[in-house]
Design a protein around this motif. Structure first.
Motif, PDB file in Angstrom:
ATOM      1  N   TYR A  45      -1.753  11.897   0.900  1.00 36.76           N
ATOM      2  CA  TYR A  45      -0.471  11.228   0.675  1.00 36.76           C
ATOM      3  C   TYR A  45      -0.516  10.488  -0.644  1.00 36.76           C
ATOM      4  CZ  TYR A  45       3.662   8.327   1.469  1.00 36.76           C
ATOM      5  OH  TYR A  45       4.875   7.723   1.351  1.00 36.76           O
ATOM      6  N   THR A  70       9.277  -3.357   0.421  1.00 34.47           N
ATOM      7  CA  THR A  70       9.253  -2.572   1.661  1.00 34.47           C
ATOM      8  C   THR A  70       8.002  -2.995   2.417  1.00 34.47           C
ATOM      9  OG1 THR A  70      10.329  -0.734   0.500  1.00 34.47           O
ATOM     10  CG2 THR A  70       9.339  -0.250   2.648  1.00 34.47           C
ATOM     11  N   PRO A  83       1.555   7.772  -2.510  1.00 38.61           N
ATOM     12  CA  PRO A  83       2.662   6.814  -2.352  1.00 38.61           C
ATOM     13  C   PRO A  83       3.594   6.838  -3.554  1.00 38.61           C
ATOM     14  CG  PRO A  83       0.535   5.796  -1.842  1.00 38.61           C
ATOM     15  CD  PRO A  83       0.241   7.117  -2.479  1.00 38.61           C
ATOM     16  N   GLU A  84       4.881   6.694  -3.268  1.00 38.10           N
ATOM     17  CA  GLU A  84       5.866   6.644  -4.346  1.00 38.10           C
ATOM     18  C   GLU A  84       5.788   5.324  -5.105  1.00 38.10           C
ATOM     19  OE1 GLU A  84       9.700   7.462  -2.771  1.00 38.10           O
ATOM     20  OE2 GLU A  84       9.173   9.473  -2.061  1.00 38.10           O
ATOM     21  N   THR A  85       5.348   4.266  -4.423  1.00 37.44           N
ATOM     22  CA  THR A  85       5.217   2.960  -5.062  1.00 37.44           C
ATOM     23  C   THR A  85       3.806   2.430  -4.829  1.00 37.44           C
ATOM     24  OG1 THR A  85       6.035   1.843  -3.078  1.00 37.44           O
ATOM     25  CG2 THR A  85       7.645   2.400  -4.768  1.00 37.44           C
ATOM     26  N   ARG A 143       4.700   4.459   2.941  1.00 32.51           N
ATOM     27  CA  ARG A 143       5.740   4.039   1.995  1.00 32.51           C
ATOM     28  C   ARG A 143       5.775   2.541   1.760  1.00 32.51           C
ATOM     29  NH1 ARG A 143      10.431   2.092   4.491  1.00 32.51           N
ATOM     30  NH2 ARG A 143      10.355   2.096   6.768  1.00 32.51           N
ATOM     31  N   TYR A 144       4.990   1.772   2.499  1.00 28.08           N
ATOM     32  CA  TYR A 144       5.068   0.309   2.405  1.00 28.08           C
ATOM     33  C   TYR A 144       4.343  -0.201   1.163  1.00 28.08           C
ATOM     34  CZ  TYR A 144       6.630   0.860   7.199  1.00 28.08           C
ATOM     35  OH  TYR A 144       7.328   1.236   8.314  1.00 28.08           O
ATOM     36  N   ASP A 145       5.019  -1.097   0.422  1.00 31.64           N
ATOM     37  CA  ASP A 145       4.419  -1.633  -0.804  1.00 31.64           C
ATOM     38  C   ASP A 145       3.967  -3.085  -0.645  1.00 31.64           C
ATOM     39  OD1 ASP A 145       6.840  -2.975  -0.759  1.00 31.64           O
ATOM     40  OD2 ASP A 145       7.582  -2.159  -2.660  1.00 31.64           O
TER      41      ASP A 145
END
Length: 265
Positions: free
Chosen positions: A11, A42, A13-15, A86-88
């Motif tokens: 994975y 997030t 992460p986008e952020t 997805r959690y930043d």
């Protein structure tokens, strides 16, 4: 024996992980969770509804066993990226127990330590989390719910084994709480660190994060009464779901058994 995290697909992460709140539970983390949402983060917290709680809870438990009890190879940055998804921002147990790992693996992430007095923290924990952990009915039902309750109770109990070796008497727990806070204060780069006490509100938080102060009151949630009411509602919903599941299984089996019985009579 392979690790659960290794079975999860890679994975990216986008952020990046932007923030880790490393105060123990019952230090205002639920209110801060809502505040961070307001500020555009997030965040993940124990109160966050997730699509697959058993995956996340079981992997957090595995991460604790690997890190603190020699279960297997400790999680690295790629492992934690898969776990957090997805959690930043991460708050509450068990994420707060990995404060030094996150500080090393994510040197760009900021660290917030939420605190209150040791005595008030002990009183709050013993009015909320410990009674929930020790509730006889839940301790029994956890063995029949592998989707949420079982993994959740195992994760929380493992976290308190890390914190105080599951010794809930006042001196042990308060000492463990204070030692955790001191380790964080002494182990984090001051330029990336903020200690936030109950009642501090928006200003120090927003100054630290470099964002404007919202034109609304700082969230105040999850006090003792709210925690216990929420726990009771969640327990009731879980019991209803399990009862319906048992009926769905037992009724057809009972009908089939009666049918075969009368066929032989």
């Amino acid at each position: 024996m392979g690790r659960l995290i290794d079975k999860s697909p890679p994975y990216q992460p986008e952020t990046p992980l932007r923030l880790v709140v490393v105060g123990l539970s019952r230090t205002g983390t639920a209110s801060l969770y809502l505040a961070l949402q307001e500020l555009g983060y997030t965040p993940w917290h124990m109160c966050e509804p997730v699509d697959d709680p058993s995956r996340m809870y079981n992997q957090w438990t595995e991460a604790m066993k690997c890190r603190f009890f020699g279960g297997s190879r400790p999680y690295d940055r790629k492992d934690f990226d898969k776990l957090r998804g997805r959690y930043d921002a991460l708050l509450d147990i068990p994420a707060c127990l990995f404060w030094d790992d996150f500080h090393k693996l994510y040197p760009e992430a900021k660290i917030i330590l939420t605190t209150r007095s040791g005595e008030s923290w002990f009183k709050s924990v013993h009015s909320t989390i410990i009674p929930w952990l020790e509730k006889p009915l839940l301790k029994f039902l956890q063995h029949f719910d592998s989707k949420r309750l079982g993994p959740e109770m195992c994760m929380v109990r493992t976290a308190y084994k890390v914190i105080c070796d599951n010794d809930y008497n006042s001196s042990k727990m308060i000492d463990s709480y204070r030692q955790h806070n001191e380790r964080v204060r002494n182990g984090v780069n001051p330029e990336q660190f903020l200690e936030l006490q109950l009642g501090d509100g928006w200003e120090p938080l927003c100054t630290f994060l470099g964002v404007p102060v919202p034109d609304k009151p700082y969230p105040r949630v999850n006090n003792t009464n709210e925690f216990n009411q929420g726990a009771e509602e969640a327990d009731a919903a879980m019991l209803t779901g399990m009862f319906k599941l048992w009926l769905a299984v037992l009724v057809p089996v009972s009908v089939a058994g009666l049918w075969f019985y009368f066929q032989k009579v």
